[in-house]
Design a protein around this motif. Structure first.
Motif, PDB file in Angstrom:
ATOM      1  N   ARG A  24       0.839  -1.203   0.000  1.00  0.00           N
ATOM      2  CA  ARG A  24       0.000   0.000   0.000  1.00  0.00           C
ATOM      3  C   ARG A  24       0.876   1.257   0.000  1.00  0.00           C
ATOM      4  N   THR A  25       1.874   1.262   0.852  1.00  0.00           N
ATOM      5  CA  THR A  25       2.751   2.429   0.938  1.00  0.00           C
ATOM      6  C   THR A  25       3.355   2.754  -0.426  1.00  0.00           C
ATOM      7  N   ALA A  26       3.799   1.721  -1.128  1.00  0.00           N
ATOM      8  CA  ALA A  26       4.432   1.939  -2.430  1.00  0.00           C
ATOM      9  C   ALA A  26       3.420   2.488  -3.436  1.00  0.00           C
ATOM     10  N   VAL A  73       0.684   4.186  -2.817  1.00  0.00           N
ATOM     11  CA  VAL A  73       0.292   5.546  -2.453  1.00  0.00           C
ATOM     12  C   VAL A  73       1.383   6.538  -2.872  1.00  0.00           C
ATOM     13  N   ALA A  74       2.627   6.098  -2.733  1.00  0.00           N
ATOM     14  CA  ALA A  74       3.740   6.984  -3.088  1.00  0.00           C
ATOM     15  C   ALA A  74       3.732   7.326  -4.577  1.00  0.00           C
ATOM     16  N   ARG A  75       3.144   6.452  -5.388  1.00  0.00           N
ATOM     17  CA  ARG A  75       3.109   6.707  -6.831  1.00  0.00           C
ATOM     18  C   ARG A  75       1.950   7.610  -7.245  1.00  0.00           C
ATOM     19  N   PRO A 120       0.539  11.091  -6.316  1.00  0.00           N
ATOM     20  CA  PRO A 120       0.701  12.309  -5.507  1.00  0.00           C
ATOM     21  C   PRO A 120      -0.631  12.904  -5.051  1.00  0.00           C
ATOM     22  N   GLU A 137      -3.903  11.871  -1.116  1.00  0.00           N
ATOM     23  CA  GLU A 137      -4.555  12.443   0.065  1.00  0.00           C
ATOM     24  C   GLU A 137      -5.786  13.255  -0.328  1.00  0.00           C
ATOM     25  N   ARG A 154      -5.559   0.485  -4.397  1.00  0.00           N
ATOM     26  CA  ARG A 154      -4.303   0.941  -3.783  1.00  0.00           C
ATOM     27  C   ARG A 154      -4.332   0.702  -2.279  1.00  0.00           C
ATOM     28  N   SER A 155      -5.475   0.953  -1.662  1.00  0.00           N
ATOM     29  CA  SER A 155      -5.577   0.761  -0.217  1.00  0.00           C
ATOM     30  C   SER A 155      -5.615  -0.717   0.146  1.00  0.00           C
ATOM     31  N   GLU A 168      -2.411  -0.855  -8.592  1.00  0.00           N
ATOM     32  CA  GLU A 168      -2.853   0.399  -9.185  1.00  0.00           C
ATOM     33  C   GLU A 168      -4.357   0.333  -9.474  1.00  0.00           C
ATOM     34  N   ARG A 214      -1.001  12.224 -13.688  1.00  0.00           N
ATOM     35  CA  ARG A 214      -0.124  11.228 -14.301  1.00  0.00           C
ATOM     36  C   ARG A 214      -0.272  11.118 -15.813  1.00  0.00           C
TER      37      ARG A 214
END
Lengths: 262, 474, 234
Positions: free
Chosen positions: B36-38, B40-42, B44, B47, B262-263, B268, C44
């Motif tokens: 999930r962290t990865a 979310v990082a992709r 932007p 949030e 993603r969560s 993706e 993106r």
């Protein structure tokens, strides 16, 4: 730090926290030293006991409110209220307003109080703009992010920043540093075996870093982690981050270790 | 299903000693959170998408009656049917009646938590209709007669050796010499076995991740494609869903879909997102001839307008499970009913009563990791605390605990008395513990000292030492 | 049954403190449903040129284990298909949807490939379909059902070959919906949602056993996308 001396001293009320009061006064004195070094005038109101979390987290709203009112009245008149704990500071800062959300007449007063409450290390860096401390510690330390400080107050970079200024200390990141250690206040009493599993996992992660010292900013977590580490016979030294930052690690043995002096 | 939430402590204790389960949970902890962290990082904008997801659902909840009516009207316009079920029994009746009218002997099923909530499989079996789970995880646990232990990975409590055992036991035609030790082989075995069942089934039941009011559509999100075969190869498609799944438009659902995978898995996008709107059209050569939507309430409408309303935003991604250290220690079955993890700790007391499920909202350290990853920004710990308040109001907690709490609160409200007691406590414990620096056993604290030491106090309280210091300075 | 409907809706209205005839709320909902207002759209894909969007589509699809081949025109499709079948040791047999896009492929250049047009069956190993769009942001195919495009052909054959024209690539799901709504408006003046819209992102997979990803759970084990760069001839 030098400019703060020329300004009128900031008046800080220290919220000692019940665990520090009972178990480890050294943390309280470390907090006082850090605050005084940064130019604050520190006072410790006598009418403080606990922030009320045990009652709050047990669903006892009436007692929580009574305790909260007592805390707020004990700490009137201070520029800031500072606690060496993310959990208690989080209670004061984020949960008191939630607690009194159903008393709209009183709420503004609660909010005014809440916004003056800080966790110690974030207060030093974010408010007092302290960038480094004059301290020495010989060891490799890893840092556990206690949950409330991290997620309610955003304390993450601040302790790491100050720890990097400690001479002789090298910092190794703890994998899963943001995962709860299993303390959880009344949780560790109500669900001891789940709590124990979480503590074991935490200690295993800390040991795997190769660090000889485990630091955190909350005594509850520290008692839990130190207790688990010593039961497992792990040699890791467990301390509150303030003890290291205040250069007081020589004054008191690590948490759960036999007293070396006094 | 028979709830065992009241026995959470015993369930948890058993789970902690179950080595296979602990191995399986280790896999969960090592994978989901990092993925999930990865993901979310992709992204932007993630949030902001969370804020919008929350707002969309809040808007829907404020107009839920109107969106449901709009949805119903669209479905009917497309030739489908909508059934309202105030509780689980009504939903079961609707499904059974549709299956009977279709003359169904076997029913294939895509994964649906609502189906678990209403216990549809048992009900169909009792009436001579065979439900066949087709999601691999659901299929495995159906063979084992277990319930899902995770809302998106139902068999995640098992390791592959256990799955092999189950298959060898259930698939009687299986050549004992055929290797089944690897996930690949197990997957192929299930695929080969289920393919003819898809083709033979009379009715297909799926859940819905979302309902779209604008178009009268139900949406399923899967990776396997089983849900699609379930609903496409049968003559009758039943969508078993609940009232809070509705969103206004295709644009809104696009936002929620960006959050969901993603969560959930850190993907993706899930492999198959399928938007279904009514039955087969004129000229179509495939697709179900009947399209039925069963809308379940079952206590949800009673949460609207209360301190528990926010849980109705939940999109069942499972992120709160994947980030919960309690779930990670005991797994989903310990929770004792359909929904585990933090979302279950909030929802279950509403659905089966706080008396049965009171343990669940208590079994949290309030670490807040669930809320920090929830795509719908549901304040899960806060709502668990609200359940504790209800318990406290109704005197449902153990009396010893309550008495202890009251005694402590009395002390905490009387600072001088508190000082007196804590100074004695610190002195006694400090003196007895000073040589070792810790206690291996302490009366009244066995829960703690059974498995860990209790560090000894330094001996004096801070308040006492501070008073001494002030006196010296004066 | 009517009782339950009234009961559920009644509960909701009571909780929301609203009668049946609350016009402002009804207007809010009606307007919201009509306006198709997009929420935040990730940058993106939208910031890219159309060509770069096709590249992004390709990259994202390959990331999820789809294979992608670019061909210059429909004339090159039979050869690309023959290559794919040979590469995977597949029989030279295809089931095609009766999609006009596929009908324009000059198969006679590859007479060895046996073609069947229609709905896929349980024994079809390789199927070919068209697509409605390709969504660049996640490498996702968007397929719609209709007389020319039975849905099961997307799921039953173990190998799914999809022919996608480069100009069908859109940056986002929202742009896919816009194109869909426009398409229906042209045909009968009124937008009707197709019975099924399939978003497909890579081949079928499961991680239900120890979270290990295995392809080909129930749907296709392989997804091969042929992107045709040439715009269609009229």
């Amino acid at each position: 730090m030098s400019d703060s001396a020329s300004r009128p001293a900031i008046r800080v009320g220290l919220f000692v926290t019940c665990l520090v009061d009972l178990f480890r006064p050294s943390i309280g004195f470390a907090a006082v030293k850090l605050l005084e070094d940064a130019g604050c005038r520190v006072e410790v109101p006598d009418a403080q006991t606990c922030c009320g979390q045990p009652a709050y987290n047990s669903g006892d709203k009436a007692d929580t409110k009574a305790i909260a009112r007592q805390v707020m009245s004990a700490f009137t008149g201070f520029d800031y209220i500072v606690a060496p704990s993310g959990s208690c500071a989080g209670m004061l800062r984020t949960h008191y307003p939630e607690l009194f959300a159903d008393e709209p007449d009183f709420l503004p007063e609660v909010e005014q109080f809440a916004e003056r409450c800080y966790e110690l290390v974030s207060f030093l860096t974010d408010v007092l703009k302290v960038e480094r401390v004059a301290a020495r510690y010989n060891g490799v330390a890893t840092y556990h992010d206690s949950c409330s400080g991290l997620r309610e107050l955003g304390v993450r970079a601040q302790p790491r920043q100050l720890l990097r200024s400690v001479v002789g200390l090298s910092l190794k990141e703890l994998p899963g540093a943001d995962v709860c250690c299993g303390f959880g206040g009344t949780f560790c009493i109500k669900y001891p075996d789940i709590s124990e599993r979480m503590a074991s996992d935490k200690i295993a992660d800390a040991a795997a870093t190769g660090a000889d010292t485990l630091l955190a900013g909350d005594l509850g977590c520290l008692l839990n982690m130190a207790g688990k580490a010593s039961r497992q016979g792990r040699p890791i030294r467990v301390r509150h981050v303030a003890e290291v930052l205040a250069d007081m690690s020589g004054d008191v043995s690590p948490i759960g270790a036999p007293a070396e002096r006094r | 299903m028979q709830a065992t939430s009241h026995a959470f402590k015993e369930n948890a204790h058993r789970a902690l000693g179950d080595r296979n389960l602990q191995t399986a949970l280790g896999i969960v902890k090592r994978n989901f959170a990092g993925q999930r962290t990865a993901a979310v990082a992709r992204m932007p904008e993630f949030e902001r998408l969370r804020d919008e997801g929350r707002d969309i659902k809040n808007h829907v909840l404020q107009h839920l009656d109107l969106y449901l009516e709009a949805f119903e009207q669209k479905v009917v316009g497309l030739g489908g049917k909508v059934y309202w079920a105030a509780d689980a029994a009504e939903a079961r009746d609707h499904v059974l009646a549709i299956c009977r009218a279709a003359g169904a002997k076997t029913v294939t099923k895509g994964k649906s938590m609502i189906a678990e909530e209403i216990g549809i499989n048992d009900h169909l079996e009792q009436h001579g209709i065979a439900p066949i789970e087709t999601d691999l995880g659901e299929y495995i646990i159906q063979l084992r007669r277990e319930t899902p232990s995770h809302i998106i990975a139902p068999a995640i409590h098992l390791i592959k050796g256990q799955v092999e055992e189950t298959f060898r036991e259930a698939h009687t035609q299986l050549d004992p010499a055929r290797p089944l030790a690897e996930a690949r082989q197990l997957c192929d075995e299930a695929r080969a076995l289920l393919r003819p069942k898809f083709l033979a089934a009379d009715v297909g039941i799926t859940g819905a991740n979302f309902l779209v009011a604008e178009t009268g559509s139900s949406i399923i999100v899967t990776n396997e494609g089983n849900g699609d075969l379930t609903q496409n190869l049968t003559r009758v498609h039943i969508v078993l869903t609940s009232i809070e799944k509705i969103v206004p438009t295709l644009e809104d659902v696009s936002t929620l879909l960006r959050l969901l995978a993603r969560s959930a898995t850190g993907q993706e996008f899930s492999t198959y997102t399928t938007v279904s709107s009514g039955p087969r059209r004129a000229g179509d050569t495939d697709g179900p001839e009947e399209y039925h939507v069963v809308l379940l309430d079952n206590g949800r409408s009673a949460m609207l307008g209360t301190e528990f309303q926010d849980i109705l935003r939940c999109i069942r991604c499972g992120a709160c499970f994947n980030h919960c250290p309690v779930y990670g220690s005991v797994g989903g079955h310990a929770y004792g009913w359909v929904y585990g993890g933090p979302m279950g700790s909030v929802l279950t007391p509403q659905l089966i009563g706080v008396k049965e499920a009171g343990n669940l909202p208590n079994a949290s350290t309030f670490c807040g990791r669930c809320e920090s990853v929830c795509p719908m920004r549901i304040p899960l710990p806060k709502m668990m605390r609200h359940w504790r308040e209800r318990e406290f109001e109704r005197h449902l907690q153990p009396s010893v605990y309550r008495a202890g709490l009251k005694a402590w609160a009395f002390l905490a409200r009387n600072p001088p008395l508190y000082r007196f007691v804590t100074e004695i406590g610190a002195a006694v414990l400090g003196w007895t513990g000073r040589s070792r620096g810790r206690f291996r056993a302490l009366p009244l604290a066995q829960g703690w000292t059974n498995d860990r030491d209790m560090p000894a106090p330094e001996g004096k309280t801070f308040m006492a030492l501070w008073a001494e210091r002030q006196k010296r300075r004066a | 049954m009517a009782d339950s409907r009234d009961r559920v809706l009644g509960n909701l209205r009571r909780a929301l403190r609203r009668g049946t005839a609350d016009d402002t709320a009804a207007v809010t909902v009606r307007e919201r449903l009509a306006e198709h207002r997009p929420n935040t759209i990730p940058a993106r894909a939208t910031e890219l040129s159309p060509d770069a969007q096709v590249d992004l589509f390709e990259t994202m699809a390959e990331e999820v284990s789809a294979t992608v081949a670019r061909v210059a025109s429909l004339r090159d499709v039979p050869g690309a298909v023959a290559d794919y079948l040979a590469q995977h040791n597949l029989p030279a047999q295809l089931v095609l949807t009766p999609d006009p896009q596929l009908a324009a492929i000059p198969w006679d250049e590859r007479p060895t490939i046996a073609l069947r047009e229609g709905i896929a069956g349980a024994d079809d190993l390789v199927g070919m379909t068209g697509a409605f769009a390709g969504v660049a942001e996640t490498g996702t195919l968007m397929l719609i059902s209709g007389p020319d495009s039975p849905t099961r052909n997307n799921f039953l054959p173990d190998n799914h070959i999809v022919v996608l024209r480069a100009e069908q690539v859109v940056p986002t799901y929202e742009e896919g919906w816009n194109r869909l709504r426009a398409l229906k408006t042209l045909t009968d003046g009124k937008f009707t949602m197709p019975r099924t819209v399939n978003f497909i992102t890579g081949p079928s997979r499961t991680a239900d056993i120890e979270l290990k990803i295995e392809l080909g759970a129930h749907g296709p084990r392989r997804l091969h996308i042929l992107i045709v760069d040439d715009p269609p001839s009229d």
